[in-house]
Design a protein around this motif. Structure first.
Motif, PDB file in Angstrom:
ATOM      1  N   SER A  19      68.498  33.126   3.083  1.00  0.00           N
ATOM      2  CA  SER A  19      67.212  32.721   3.668  1.00  0.00           C
ATOM      3  C   SER A  19      66.187  32.439   2.577  1.00  0.00           C
ATOM      4  O   SER A  19      65.474  31.430   2.632  1.00  0.00           O
ATOM      5  CB  SER A  19      66.641  33.829   4.544  1.00  0.00           C
ATOM      6  OG  SER A  19      67.483  34.085   5.603  1.00  0.00           O
ATOM      7  N   LEU A  23      64.071  28.962   1.585  1.00  0.00           N
ATOM      8  CA  LEU A  23      62.605  28.905   1.530  1.00  0.00           C
ATOM      9  C   LEU A  23      62.119  28.350   0.190  1.00  0.00           C
ATOM     10  O   LEU A  23      61.215  27.508   0.141  1.00  0.00           O
ATOM     11  CB  LEU A  23      62.013  30.301   1.769  1.00  0.00           C
ATOM     12  CG  LEU A  23      62.165  30.840   3.186  1.00  0.00           C
ATOM     13  CD1 LEU A  23      61.749  32.305   3.272  1.00  0.00           C
ATOM     14  CD2 LEU A  23      61.320  30.005   4.157  1.00  0.00           C
ATOM     15  N   SER A  26      62.799  24.713  -0.056  1.00  0.00           N
ATOM     16  CA  SER A  26      62.019  23.867   0.862  1.00  0.00           C
ATOM     17  C   SER A  26      60.822  23.234   0.151  1.00  0.00           C
ATOM     18  O   SER A  26      60.308  22.213   0.603  1.00  0.00           O
ATOM     19  CB  SER A  26      61.571  24.667   2.085  1.00  0.00           C
ATOM     20  OG  SER A  26      60.512  25.543   1.741  1.00  0.00           O
ATOM     21  N   TYR A 150      63.065  32.702   7.882  1.00  0.00           N
ATOM     22  CA  TYR A 150      62.751  31.270   8.059  1.00  0.00           C
ATOM     23  C   TYR A 150      61.754  31.063   9.213  1.00  0.00           C
ATOM     24  O   TYR A 150      61.008  30.108   9.233  1.00  0.00           O
ATOM     25  CB  TYR A 150      64.044  30.487   8.331  1.00  0.00           C
ATOM     26  CG  TYR A 150      64.007  29.052   7.868  1.00  0.00           C
ATOM     27  CD1 TYR A 150      64.098  28.726   6.511  1.00  0.00           C
ATOM     28  CD2 TYR A 150      63.874  28.010   8.778  1.00  0.00           C
ATOM     29  CE1 TYR A 150      64.067  27.414   6.081  1.00  0.00           C
ATOM     30  CE2 TYR A 150      63.844  26.681   8.352  1.00  0.00           C
ATOM     31  CZ  TYR A 150      63.946  26.390   7.003  1.00  0.00           C
ATOM     32  OH  TYR A 150      63.913  25.081   6.581  1.00  0.00           O
TER      33      TYR A 150
END
Ligand code: NAI
Length: 316
Positions: A19, A23, A26, A150
């Motif tokens: 996760s 992140l 992103s 998320y």
């Protein structure tokens, strides 16, 4: 194609490590995943690629880069020395075992570069328990996420007594940059904030069931159909502020009542064992049989996804 030149390392490629890697990717950080088990790194990379593509299809992908661009930001390694090289930040996500964390931080301390911040995902251990007496202890702290990170943005940033202020600030800014919601504790405290509040609720829920006042289904409804509806949008204090003509007025009106009711609450915390524990477990197993836990978790994650979309929309 990575849009940033800085590198973030992730130690432990399980549920939480994956996760975090999504992140950081992103917003275009160069993310490197490490695990003690080489197969875990491979699985993590494969699963992450699938997950990013599926999020993109559903319109749920975070950040401005597309799924392929985000995935190309993520790489894997099975060498700790390769992981730490040139990293500005390392997020540790190994299992919740204090002896394992202590051994890893010692090993990391021997190979770390001076600029690197090391942050732990631990849910329960105070940072001082695994960073004491290390050469790089000033650069170490906790950033505790909430599952699934998320969709649930809170991160508790918890310094050890020796963590540098600038390290806390940099960690907080980084969390904001990747779209999470950091809260910074001024010092370490058992349970951090989230679990202290969660346990206060669990203690009272236990007491109401233990005293035969509510059954499991109804006591859970108090949260999911009552308090929780508000708390998804407003905290306990702002809720109170709005429930009167401001907080001063709320205290004038309710502080005596709150104190009087609180005096009827158990003065020492319960030990959650014995007959009541058995009865609570039995009632829950009727509500959600053990072979349906996964199905219910998927329902929970679906609800959280929709809630996070709604919150974003309402706050636009
Ligand atoms: P996990 O068991 O899914 O993943 C842990 C990974 O670490 C595994 O891939 C394992 O092979 C690897 N590992 C073990 N020892 C290692 C070492 N010495 N070096 C490198 N890799 C190593 O665990 P999960 O659930 O991802 O939890 C990780 C951390 O995140 C824990 O500290 C946990 O308390 C915390 N956390 C977990 C949450 C959850 O809901 N699962 C929520 C918030 C925090």
């Amino acid at each position: 194609m990575s849009s940033k030149s800085e590198k973030v390392g992730i130690v432990g490629s399980g549920l939480i490590g994956r996760s975090w890697s999504m992140l950081f990717a992103s917003v275009g950080y160069k993310v490197m995943l490490y695990d003690i088990l080489p197969a875990q790194v491979e699985t993590a990379l494969k699963e992450t690629e699938k997950e990013l593509k599926s999020l993109e299809k559903q319109g749920l992908l975070r950040g401005k880069l597309n799924a392929n661009e985000q995935f190309s930001c993520i790489s894997g390694t099975t060498k700790l020395t390769e992981l730490v090289k040139d990293a500005i930040f390392i997020q540790e996500c190994i299992p919740e075992r204090l002896d394992w964390k202590q051994a890893l931080y010692k090993e990391l301390d021997g190979v770390l570069e001076s600029q690197t911040i090391v942050s732990s995902s631990t849910s329960t251990f105070l940072p001082s328990l695994f960073t004491k007496d290390l050469k790089h202890q000033e650069n170490m702290l906790v950033s505790h996420p909430v599952n699934p990170p998320y969709y649930v943005p809170l991160v508790e940033v918890v310094p050890a007594p020796w963590t540098k202020k600038t390290v806390v600030q940099k960690t907080r800014s980084l969390m904001e940059e990747i779209g999470q919601k950091p809260v910074t504790l001024s010092r370490e405290v058992e349970g951090f904030a989230l679990n202290r509040i969660q346990y206060a609720i669990l203690n009272e829920v236990w007491s109401l069931v233990d005293r035969g006042i509510l059954d499991v289904k109804d006591v859970d409804s108090v949260m999911s159909d009552g308090l929780g509806m508000r708390y998804a949008f407003l905290g306990a204090l702002e809720t109170a502020h709005l429930n009167a003509e401001g907080m001063t007025n709320y205290f004038e009106r309710y502080s005596k009542t709150i104190h009087a009711v609180s005096e009827t609450m158990p003065s020492s915390p319960p030990r959650m064992e014995g007959k009541t524990a058995e009865s609570i477990a039995k009632q829950l197993e009727v509500m959600v049989p053990l072979d349906k836990l996964q199905e219910r978790r998927e329902y929970r994650d679906k609800c959280l996804t929709q809630l996070s979309i709604l919150k974003k929309k309402l706050n636009e």
